[in-house]
Write a protein that holds these residues in place. Structure first.
Motif, PDB file in Angstrom:
ATOM      1  N   ALA A  51      -2.704  26.358 100.509  1.00 30.03           N
ATOM      2  CA  ALA A  51      -2.790  27.588  99.711  1.00 30.03           C
ATOM      3  C   ALA A  51      -1.716  27.612  98.628  1.00 30.03           C
ATOM      4  O   ALA A  51      -1.973  28.020  97.490  1.00 30.03           O
ATOM      5  N   GLU A  52      -0.517  27.146  98.969  1.00 30.41           N
ATOM      6  CA  GLU A  52       0.561  27.105  97.981  1.00 30.41           C
ATOM      7  C   GLU A  52       0.271  26.056  96.905  1.00 30.41           C
ATOM      8  O   GLU A  52       0.543  26.281  95.722  1.00 30.41           O
ATOM      9  N   ALA A  53      -0.295  24.928  97.316  1.00 32.25           N
ATOM     10  CA  ALA A  53      -0.670  23.891  96.348  1.00 32.25           C
ATOM     11  C   ALA A  53      -1.725  24.438  95.401  1.00 32.25           C
ATOM     12  O   ALA A  53      -1.647  24.240  94.186  1.00 32.25           O
ATOM     13  N   ARG A  54      -2.698  25.151  95.959  1.00 28.79           N
ATOM     14  CA  ARG A  54      -3.754  25.721  95.129  1.00 28.79           C
ATOM     15  C   ARG A  54      -3.181  26.703  94.103  1.00 28.79           C
ATOM     16  O   ARG A  54      -3.575  26.715  92.940  1.00 28.79           O
ATOM     17  N   ALA A  55      -2.245  27.516  94.534  1.00 21.25           N
ATOM     18  CA  ALA A  55      -1.625  28.483  93.622  1.00 21.25           C
ATOM     19  C   ALA A  55      -0.900  27.769  92.482  1.00 21.25           C
ATOM     20  O   ALA A  55      -0.994  28.189  91.321  1.00 21.25           O
ATOM     21  N   GLN A  56      -0.186  26.692  92.801  1.00 25.28           N
ATOM     22  CA  GLN A  56       0.517  25.926  91.762  1.00 25.28           C
ATOM     23  C   GLN A  56      -0.466  25.380  90.741  1.00 25.28           C
ATOM     24  O   GLN A  56      -0.271  25.501  89.537  1.00 25.28           O
ATOM     25  N   TRP A  57      -1.521  24.741  91.245  1.00 25.98           N
ATOM     26  CA  TRP A  57      -2.479  24.100  90.348  1.00 25.98           C
ATOM     27  C   TRP A  57      -3.315  25.109  89.578  1.00 25.98           C
ATOM     28  O   TRP A  57      -3.630  24.899  88.410  1.00 25.98           O
ATOM     29  N   ALA A  58      -3.690  26.213  90.213  1.00 25.87           N
ATOM     30  CA  ALA A  58      -4.473  27.236  89.518  1.00 25.87           C
ATOM     31  C   ALA A  58      -3.664  27.846  88.378  1.00 25.87           C
ATOM     32  O   ALA A  58      -4.182  28.076  87.283  1.00 25.87           O
ATOM     33  N   ASP A  59      -2.381  28.096  88.630  1.00 21.25           N
ATOM     34  CA  ASP A  59      -1.518  28.631  87.589  1.00 21.25           C
ATOM     35  C   ASP A  59      -1.365  27.628  86.442  1.00 21.25           C
ATOM     36  O   ASP A  59      -1.439  27.998  85.270  1.00 21.25           O
ATOM     37  N   LEU A  60      -1.167  26.362  86.784  1.00 23.86           N
ATOM     38  CA  LEU A  60      -1.047  25.336  85.753  1.00 23.86           C
ATOM     39  C   LEU A  60      -2.326  25.246  84.931  1.00 23.86           C
ATOM     40  O   LEU A  60      -2.274  25.183  83.702  1.00 23.86           O
ATOM     41  N   LEU A  61      -3.474  25.271  85.587  1.00 18.16           N
ATOM     42  CA  LEU A  61      -4.748  25.201  84.871  1.00 18.16           C
ATOM     43  C   LEU A  61      -4.926  26.407  83.952  1.00 18.16           C
ATOM     44  O   LEU A  61      -5.354  26.257  82.806  1.00 18.16           O
ATOM     45  N   ALA A  62      -4.552  27.580  84.432  1.00 19.66           N
ATOM     46  CA  ALA A  62      -4.705  28.803  83.637  1.00 19.66           C
ATOM     47  C   ALA A  62      -3.867  28.773  82.366  1.00 19.66           C
ATOM     48  O   ALA A  62      -4.261  29.329  81.344  1.00 19.66           O
ATOM     49  N   ARG A  63      -2.728  28.104  82.405  1.00 20.25           N
ATOM     50  CA  ARG A  63      -1.874  28.079  81.211  1.00 20.25           C
ATOM     51  C   ARG A  63      -1.949  26.773  80.434  1.00 20.25           C
ATOM     52  O   ARG A  63      -1.214  26.573  79.474  1.00 20.25           O
ATOM     53  N   SER A  64      -2.867  25.891  80.823  1.00 22.90           N
ATOM     54  CA  SER A  64      -3.046  24.626  80.114  1.00 22.90           C
ATOM     55  C   SER A  64      -3.978  24.822  78.921  1.00 22.90           C
ATOM     56  O   SER A  64      -4.997  25.505  79.037  1.00 22.90           O
ATOM     57  N   PRO A  65      -3.653  24.198  77.806  1.00 22.76           N
ATOM     58  CA  PRO A  65      -4.564  24.264  76.657  1.00 22.76           C
ATOM     59  C   PRO A  65      -5.913  23.630  76.997  1.00 22.76           C
ATOM     60  O   PRO A  65      -5.988  22.710  77.824  1.00 22.76           O
ATOM     61  N   GLU A  66      -6.957  24.116  76.374  1.00 25.59           N
ATOM     62  CA  GLU A  66      -8.301  23.596  76.630  1.00 25.59           C
ATOM     63  C   GLU A  66      -8.399  22.104  76.363  1.00 25.59           C
ATOM     64  O   GLU A  66      -9.176  21.405  77.009  1.00 25.59           O
ATOM     65  N   ASP A  67      -7.607  21.593  75.431  1.00 29.81           N
ATOM     66  CA  ASP A  67      -7.690  20.177  75.068  1.00 29.81           C
ATOM     67  C   ASP A  67      -6.606  19.325  75.748  1.00 29.81           C
ATOM     68  O   ASP A  67      -6.397  18.169  75.381  1.00 29.81           O
ATOM     69  N   ALA A  68      -5.954  19.869  76.747  1.00 31.87           N
ATOM     70  CA  ALA A  68      -4.903  19.112  77.449  1.00 31.87           C
ATOM     71  C   ALA A  68      -5.519  17.888  78.128  1.00 31.87           C
ATOM     72  O   ALA A  68      -6.555  18.002  78.785  1.00 31.87           O
TER      73      ALA A  68
END
Length: 99
Positions: free
Chosen positions: A55-72
């Motif tokens: 669950a903690e891993a998911r939170a880290q990755w979901a947050d990173l995905l949410a703030r990643s540029p579309e073209d990253a």
């Protein structure tokens, strides 16, 4: 930031994939030193997943995905890893309900 991230990853590797308090400290320092870098949250999420902290891993990755540029360039890989983690979490939850 890169030095802290390298230290964090080395500590996780030395502990056979376990996220130790020292590794967590190093990941947090890496994130503070390079707040816009995708490395610290990605590798922290990976270490959390390896340690069974899904669950903690998911939170880290979901947050990173949410703030990643579309073209990253890492976005597709991160999306795939997040989907696999979601499937793992769903299987665990289903197995827990079957008891």
């Amino acid at each position: 930031g890169e030095a802290w991230l390298s230290l964090a990853n080395a500590l996780v590797a030395h502990a056979d994939g376990t996220l130790s308090p020292a590794a967590l400290f190093a990941f947090r320092r890496a994130g503070a030193a390079a707040p816009n870098s995708p490395g610290p949250p990605f590798f922290l999420g990976l270490a959390m997943a390896q340690s069974g902290r899904f669950a903690e891993a998911r939170a880290q990755w979901a947050d990173l995905l949410a703030r990643s540029p579309e073209d990253a360039p890492w976005r597709a890989d991160l999306t795939d890893k997040l989907a696999r983690l979601d499937a793992l979490i769903a299987r665990q939850q289903a197995a827990g309900q079957g008891r």
